[in-house]
Design a protein around this motif. Structure first.
Motif, PDB file in Angstrom:
ATOM      1  N   GLY A   1      71.993  42.184  59.775  1.00 55.66           N
ATOM      2  CA  GLY A   1      71.105  41.037  59.939  1.00 55.66           C
ATOM      3  C   GLY A   1      71.429  40.169  61.127  1.00 55.66           C
ATOM      4  N   ILE A   2      72.558  40.438  61.791  1.00 56.69           N
ATOM      5  CA  ILE A   2      72.901  39.647  62.963  1.00 56.69           C
ATOM      6  C   ILE A   2      71.857  39.816  64.067  1.00 56.69           C
ATOM      7  N   LYS A   3      71.095  40.901  63.992  1.00 54.25           N
ATOM      8  CA  LYS A   3      70.067  41.127  65.008  1.00 54.25           C
ATOM      9  C   LYS A   3      68.948  40.101  64.938  1.00 54.25           C
ATOM     10  N   TYR A   4      68.856  39.393  63.822  1.00 47.15           N
ATOM     11  CA  TYR A   4      67.823  38.368  63.685  1.00 47.15           C
ATOM     12  C   TYR A   4      68.279  37.014  64.231  1.00 47.15           C
ATOM     13  N   LEU A   5      69.530  36.918  64.648  1.00 47.43           N
ATOM     14  CA  LEU A   5      70.053  35.652  65.163  1.00 47.43           C
ATOM     15  C   LEU A   5      69.753  35.567  66.655  1.00 47.43           C
ATOM     16  N   SER A   6      68.526  35.290  66.964  1.00 45.34           N
ATOM     17  CA  SER A   6      68.065  35.330  68.351  1.00 45.34           C
ATOM     18  C   SER A   6      68.607  34.192  69.200  1.00 45.34           C
ATOM     19  N   LEU A   7      69.221  33.173  68.570  1.00 48.43           N
ATOM     20  CA  LEU A   7      69.773  32.046  69.317  1.00 48.43           C
ATOM     21  C   LEU A   7      71.302  32.117  69.437  1.00 48.43           C
TER      22      LEU A   7
ATOM     23  N   PRO B   1      82.177  45.906  65.739  1.00 47.86           N
ATOM     24  CA  PRO B   1      81.065  46.157  64.809  1.00 47.86           C
ATOM     25  C   PRO B   1      79.802  46.539  65.568  1.00 47.86           C
ATOM     26  N   GLU B   2      79.209  47.673  65.209  1.00 48.83           N
ATOM     27  CA  GLU B   2      78.049  48.162  65.957  1.00 48.83           C
ATOM     28  C   GLU B   2      76.854  47.224  65.866  1.00 48.83           C
ATOM     29  N   SER B   3      76.801  46.421  64.811  1.00 47.59           N
ATOM     30  CA  SER B   3      75.672  45.494  64.686  1.00 47.59           C
ATOM     31  C   SER B   3      75.621  44.506  65.847  1.00 47.59           C
ATOM     32  N   LEU B   4      76.754  44.332  66.541  1.00 42.23           N
ATOM     33  CA  LEU B   4      76.776  43.393  67.672  1.00 42.23           C
ATOM     34  C   LEU B   4      75.893  43.850  68.821  1.00 42.23           C
ATOM     35  N   ARG B   5      75.564  45.111  68.863  1.00 43.91           N
ATOM     36  CA  ARG B   5      74.747  45.604  69.966  1.00 43.91           C
ATOM     37  C   ARG B   5      73.366  44.968  69.980  1.00 43.91           C
ATOM     38  N   HIS B   6      72.983  44.360  68.855  1.00 46.02           N
ATOM     39  CA  HIS B   6      71.672  43.721  68.763  1.00 46.02           C
ATOM     40  C   HIS B   6      71.722  42.223  69.058  1.00 46.02           C
ATOM     41  N   ALA B   7      72.918  41.690  69.325  1.00 42.61           N
ATOM     42  CA  ALA B   7      73.049  40.253  69.614  1.00 42.61           C
ATOM     43  C   ALA B   7      72.780  40.020  71.097  1.00 42.61           C
ATOM     44  N   LEU B   8      71.552  40.232  71.497  1.00 42.35           N
ATOM     45  CA  LEU B   8      71.203  40.292  72.915  1.00 42.35           C
ATOM     46  C   LEU B   8      71.206  38.940  73.606  1.00 42.35           C
TER      47      LEU B   8
ATOM     48  N   GLY C   1      72.795  37.752  54.156  1.00 41.33           N
ATOM     49  CA  GLY C   1      72.259  36.408  54.300  1.00 41.33           C
ATOM     50  C   GLY C   1      72.620  35.751  55.618  1.00 41.33           C
ATOM     51  N   LEU C   2      73.667  36.274  56.299  1.00 40.31           N
ATOM     52  CA  LEU C   2      74.019  35.732  57.609  1.00 40.31           C
ATOM     53  C   LEU C   2      72.833  35.812  58.568  1.00 40.31           C
ATOM     54  N   GLY C   3      72.031  36.852  58.422  1.00 38.44           N
ATOM     55  CA  GLY C   3      70.887  37.046  59.309  1.00 38.44           C
ATOM     56  C   GLY C   3      69.761  36.053  59.092  1.00 38.44           C
ATOM     57  N   ARG C   4      69.889  35.188  58.068  1.00 38.51           N
ATOM     58  CA  ARG C   4      68.864  34.187  57.820  1.00 38.51           C
ATOM     59  C   ARG C   4      69.210  32.836  58.430  1.00 38.51           C
ATOM     60  N   LEU C   5      70.337  32.790  59.107  1.00 40.05           N
ATOM     61  CA  LEU C   5      70.715  31.545  59.795  1.00 40.05           C
ATOM     62  C   LEU C   5      70.078  31.554  61.187  1.00 40.05           C
ATOM     63  N   PHE C   6      68.790  31.371  61.215  1.00 39.11           N
ATOM     64  CA  PHE C   6      68.004  31.607  62.429  1.00 39.11           C
ATOM     65  C   PHE C   6      68.333  30.660  63.574  1.00 39.11           C
ATOM     66  N   TYR C   7      68.966  29.521  63.288  1.00 37.72           N
ATOM     67  CA  TYR C   7      69.286  28.560  64.338  1.00 37.72           C
ATOM     68  C   TYR C   7      70.759  28.629  64.766  1.00 37.72           C
ATOM     69  N   LEU C   8      71.491  29.613  64.263  1.00 40.64           N
ATOM     70  CA  LEU C   8      72.909  29.716  64.584  1.00 40.64           C
ATOM     71  C   LEU C   8      73.102  30.034  66.067  1.00 40.64           C
ATOM     72  N   GLU C   9      73.931  29.200  66.728  1.00 42.19           N
ATOM     73  CA  GLU C   9      74.215  29.370  68.146  1.00 42.19           C
ATOM     74  C   GLU C   9      75.644  29.818  68.404  1.00 42.19           C
ATOM     75  N   ARG C  10      76.564  29.412  67.516  1.00 46.79           N
ATOM     76  CA  ARG C  10      77.972  29.696  67.738  1.00 46.79           C
ATOM     77  C   ARG C  10      78.611  30.207  66.441  1.00 46.79           C
TER      78      ARG C  10
END
Length: 235
Positions: A98-104, A151-158, A74-83
């Motif tokens: 799901g962190i890859k969906y946090l585009s902001l 965590p490898e998922s961080l590689r998607h936090a572009l 569910g963390l990946g649904r926080l689409f406006y998360l900046e920090r």
């Protein structure tokens, strides 16, 4: 009762010694932009649905929660998360894909030990913060940071612009994919004594403006060798 405060924008949950799960009724607070959970030592995880009802959440602080070990997808649904500030959560070793969906998401702090910041820190100085290290209590000494790899998922936090990593005594390397985070402007590494070097992909950080390295003797030694210059304290 809190679910009636539909205009609430900031929420802090602190020192609830018996809180084991996140109160599900709080996800109805759709206007909350800042959420801080501090010193809730029995809290281990977020519910499966995560915080998806907090549609406006921009800042999430999880501080000094010794037993917290996992986020839900569910963390990946926080689409406006900046920090995202994960400070003093020694059991946490992974982040959901799901962190890859946090585009902001632009600012990420992960620290295995509870720290604070000097009150004299000025926002005009974007360099390395002055850390205040909290002394371990006898109970806290039993909770050693378990993270051994990022965590490898961080590689998607572009979109990340600031990344801070601290107090991981068993972190022995940084992954090559770290170089994929080309938007980074600030990288801080503190008290990771087993880190021997920066990855070769570090050269990809062409936008990097601030680099802070402290209490990482092997890493400092390697940097001195490569640059031919001495490094004292923080750079």
């Amino acid at each position: 009762m809190l679910q009636n405060f539909t205009s609430l924008q900031s929420l802090a949950i602190e020192n609830f010694s018996k809180l084991k799960s996140f109160p599900t009724e709080l996800v109805s607070l759709g206007a909350v932009r800042t959420l801080c959970i501090r010193t809730c030592h029995e809290l281990e995880s977020f519910p499966e649905q995560g915080l998806e009802g907090l549609n406006c959440l921009q800042h999430l602080d999880l501080i000094n929660c010794r037993r917290f070990s996992s986020f839900s997808e569910g963390l990946g649904r926080l689409f406006y998360l900046e920090r995202l500030n994960l400070n003093g959560c020694p059991e946490l070793v992974a982040l959901p894909d799901g962190i890859k969906y946090l585009s902001l998401l632009q600012h990420l702090t992960i620290s295995g030990k509870f720290t604070g910041f000097d009150a004299r820190y000025s926002p005009r100085n974007p360099g390395f913060h002055r850390l205040i290290v909290m002394k371990d209590s006898p109970e806290e000494s039993d909770f050693r940071p378990k993270l051994v790899a990022l965590p490898e998922s961080l590689r998607h936090a572009l979109a990340l612009k600031e990344l801070s990593i601290s107090f991981y005594p068993n972190l022995a390397s940084l992954p090559h994919w770290l170089g994929d985070l080309t938007s980074l402007r600030s990288l801080r590494i503190f008290d990771c004594p087993k880190l021997p070097s920066l990855p070769a992909s570090f050269q990809s950080f062409t936008n990097l403006q601030n680099l802070g390295i402290s209490e990482c003797p092997e890493l400092v030694k390697q940097c001195e060798k490569e640059t031919g210059e001495g490094m004292t304290g923080t750079r």
